[in-house]
Design an enzyme around this catalytic site. Structure first.
Site, mmCIF file in Angstrom:
data_model
loop_
_atom_site.group_PDB
_atom_site.id
_atom_site.type_symbol
_atom_site.label_atom_id
_atom_site.label_comp_id
_atom_site.label_asym_id
_atom_site.label_seq_id
_atom_site.Cartn_x
_atom_site.Cartn_y
_atom_site.Cartn_z
ATOM 1 N N GLY A 207 78.137 18.576 37.935
ATOM 2 C CA GLY A 207 78.865 19.579 38.716
ATOM 3 C C GLY A 207 78.211 20.953 38.628
ATOM 4 C CG LEU B 101 80.620 25.006 33.794
ATOM 5 C CD1 LEU B 101 80.023 26.404 33.640
ATOM 6 C CD2 LEU B 101 82.071 24.980 33.282
ATOM 7 C CG ASP C 238 85.433 7.337 35.049
ATOM 8 O OD1 ASP C 238 86.198 8.271 34.740
ATOM 9 O OD2 ASP C 238 85.654 6.572 35.999
ATOM 10 C CB ALA D 50 87.283 19.472 36.902
ATOM 11 C CG ASP E 190 92.057 31.032 39.682
ATOM 12 O OD1 ASP E 190 91.615 29.864 39.634
ATOM 13 O OD2 ASP E 190 91.952 31.736 40.702
ATOM 14 C CE1 TYR F 13 91.509 21.671 40.149
ATOM 15 C CE2 TYR F 13 92.502 23.850 40.303
ATOM 16 C CZ TYR F 13 91.474 23.032 39.894
ATOM 17 O OH TYR F 13 90.400 23.565 39.227
ATOM 18 C CE LYS G 228 91.085 22.538 35.398
ATOM 19 N NZ LYS G 228 89.881 21.754 34.969
HETATM 20 N N1 LIG Z 1 85.179 25.413 41.424
HETATM 21 C C1 LIG Z 1 86.083 26.376 41.273
HETATM 22 O O1 LIG Z 1 86.290 27.217 42.134
HETATM 23 C C2 LIG Z 1 86.882 26.450 39.981
HETATM 24 C C3 LIG Z 1 87.864 27.441 39.836
HETATM 25 C C4 LIG Z 1 88.577 27.518 38.647
HETATM 26 C C5 LIG Z 1 88.309 26.622 37.630
HETATM 27 N N2 LIG Z 1 87.376 25.671 37.810
HETATM 28 C C6 LIG Z 1 87.127 24.720 36.718
HETATM 29 O O2 LIG Z 1 85.801 24.906 36.268
HETATM 30 C C7 LIG Z 1 85.294 23.656 35.778
HETATM 31 C C8 LIG Z 1 83.954 23.370 36.415
HETATM 32 O O3 LIG Z 1 84.147 23.243 37.810
HETATM 33 P P1 LIG Z 1 82.942 23.071 38.818
HETATM 34 O O4 LIG Z 1 83.073 24.129 39.841
HETATM 35 O O5 LIG Z 1 81.673 22.914 38.064
HETATM 36 O O6 LIG Z 1 83.359 21.690 39.476
HETATM 37 P P2 LIG Z 1 82.482 20.603 40.227
HETATM 38 O O7 LIG Z 1 81.237 21.187 40.757
HETATM 39 O O8 LIG Z 1 83.419 19.889 41.134
HETATM 40 O O9 LIG Z 1 82.084 19.639 39.032
HETATM 41 C C9 LIG Z 1 82.993 18.744 38.455
HETATM 42 C C10 LIG Z 1 82.217 17.501 38.094
HETATM 43 O O10 LIG Z 1 83.123 16.583 37.476
HETATM 44 C C11 LIG Z 1 82.776 15.306 37.953
HETATM 45 N N3 LIG Z 1 83.840 14.334 37.772
HETATM 46 C C12 LIG Z 1 84.908 14.105 38.574
HETATM 47 N N4 LIG Z 1 85.615 13.071 38.091
HETATM 48 C C13 LIG Z 1 84.974 12.643 36.969
HETATM 49 C C14 LIG Z 1 85.206 11.607 36.040
HETATM 50 N N5 LIG Z 1 86.253 10.783 36.163
HETATM 51 N N6 LIG Z 1 84.346 11.452 35.009
HETATM 52 C C15 LIG Z 1 83.278 12.268 34.888
HETATM 53 N N7 LIG Z 1 82.985 13.265 35.734
HETATM 54 C C16 LIG Z 1 83.842 13.449 36.766
HETATM 55 C C17 LIG Z 1 82.457 15.515 39.399
HETATM 56 O O11 LIG Z 1 81.735 14.409 39.881
HETATM 57 P P3 LIG Z 1 81.838 13.987 41.429
HETATM 58 O O12 LIG Z 1 81.068 15.058 42.165
HETATM 59 O O13 LIG Z 1 81.216 12.657 41.430
HETATM 60 O O14 LIG Z 1 83.295 13.997 41.767
HETATM 61 C C18 LIG Z 1 81.624 16.793 39.331
HETATM 62 O O15 LIG Z 1 80.266 16.504 39.096
HETATM 63 C C19 LIG Z 1 86.381 22.616 36.073
HETATM 64 O O16 LIG Z 1 87.188 22.429 34.945
HETATM 65 C C20 LIG Z 1 87.197 23.280 37.169
HETATM 66 O O17 LIG Z 1 88.518 22.796 37.233
HETATM 67 C C21 LIG Z 1 86.634 25.572 38.951
#
Ligand SMILES: NC(=O)c1ccc[n+]([C@@H]2O[C@H](COP(=O)([O-])OP(=O)(O)OC[C@H]3O[C@@H](n4cnc5c(N)ncnc54)[C@H](OP(=O)(O)O)[C@@H]3O)[C@@H](O)[C@H]2O)c1
Length: 283
Positions: free
Chosen positions: A10, A12, A34, A58, A100, A123, A127
């Protein structure tokens, strides 16, 4: 310190792996681990023996979670509980990331860690549940709440980060309508990764808010991205009601970063500076 990173594919996760370099004892995306599979978690931890597990996995499809809560609850809540217990049983520290969107947006000044969460959507509930399960597991942990993450490659499911999608749509000549009534702090994935690792290295525990400095609406973010990318396009400002997305979102979710400062973390740069660097890198 041996660090394992889940959700490494992902936004991050990729930033963490590239920053940690040789300190990464193990890193894997969903294909390698997973996180909803407790036996698979146990196998990886027993093979790698990490001192710290950073969970960057996530389910981030906020609107999708409204229609089908199962996957969001499985990945963001139940799996996080499994990870937290597996870490505690093996003496590893869990570093987890939250959102947030646990807040309802009724406040008009930055949310502090001790403010009462009240998620408006599934969501956000998932979280929040994940964080409660981490605390309930009783092991050493750090939970970093952040907002509006953008970075190279963005989110696979959504087809790139918000910034990349806006620029691509403008270049394709598509009409742009973006909500102007949700205010938050856009946060650059590599800056967040650096802050997370700095807090990890300092041994910070508990719940800490970390975002880039400054705040804006999605409309302001879109406008700034187009300006910095040198793309001329008009972005129509609309309201959340007009957009009619399935999930309600907080109208204000800026996070106060004072606790991170007290923990010795320097303020992250302004979101606009980070955005400029991101767009320079993405040409
Ligand atoms: N993005 C935002 O705007 C935002 C805002 C606030 C907080 N956050 C938090 O910040 C953190 C990082 O977010 P991010 O933006 O890096 O998210 P991201 O780009 O969506 O990355 C999340 C990763 O988790 C993987 N994933 C999903 N289900 C899974 C599973 N069962 N087992 C293993 N991996 C799995 C996804 O794979 P797939 O691509 O295959 O689904 C994706 O690679 C998360 O905790 C998120 O909730 C994000």
């Amino acid at each position: 310190m041996k660090v394992a990173v889940t959700g490494a594919a992902g936004q991050l996760g990729r930033a963490l792996v590239s920053l940690l370099g040789l300190r990464t004892a193990w890193a894997g995306g969903r294909d390698e681990l997973d996180v909803t599979d407790p036996a698979a978690i146990a196998r990886v931890l027993d093979r790698v023996h990490p001192d710290v597990v950073i969970n960057a996995a996530a389910f981030n499809d906020v609107d999708g979670a409204e229609a089908a809560p199962g996957p969001a609850m499985a990945v963001n809540a139940v799996a996080v509980g499994h990870l937290a217990r597996a870490c505690r049983e093996r003496g590893a520290v869990l570093v987890h990331v939250s959102s947030d969107y646990v807040f309802d947006g009724a406040k008009r000044e930055p949310y502090r860690e001790e403010d009462c969460p009240r998620p408006l959507n599934t969501y956000g509930v998932s979280k929040l549940a994940g964080c409660l399960l981490v605390a309930d597991a009783g092991g050493p942990h750090l939970i970093v709440r952040t907002s509006g993450v953008f970075g190279p490659g963005g989110n696979r499911v959504k087809g790139g980060s918000f910034v990349e999608r806006i620029i691509a749509r403008a270049r394709a000549g598509q009409a742009l309508r973006v909500v102007a009534d949700q205010v938050f702090s856009p946060t650059y994935a590599p800056d967040l990764a650096a802050a997370l690792v700095a807090l990890m290295d300092r041994g910070t525990r508990g719940l800490v808010h970390v975002t880039n400095c400054g705040s804006c609406s999605w409309h302001e973010l879109a406008t700034a991205a187009l300006e910095l990318a040198g793309v001329r396009a008009t972005v129509e400002a609309i309201g959340s009601r007009e957009l009619g997305a399935p999930a309600r979102r907080p109208s204000y979710s800026v996070l106060a970063n004072e606790r991170a400062r007290a923990a010795g973390l320097a303020p992250l740069r302004l979101w606009r500076e980070a955005l400029a660097e991101f767009l320079r890198g993405n040409g």
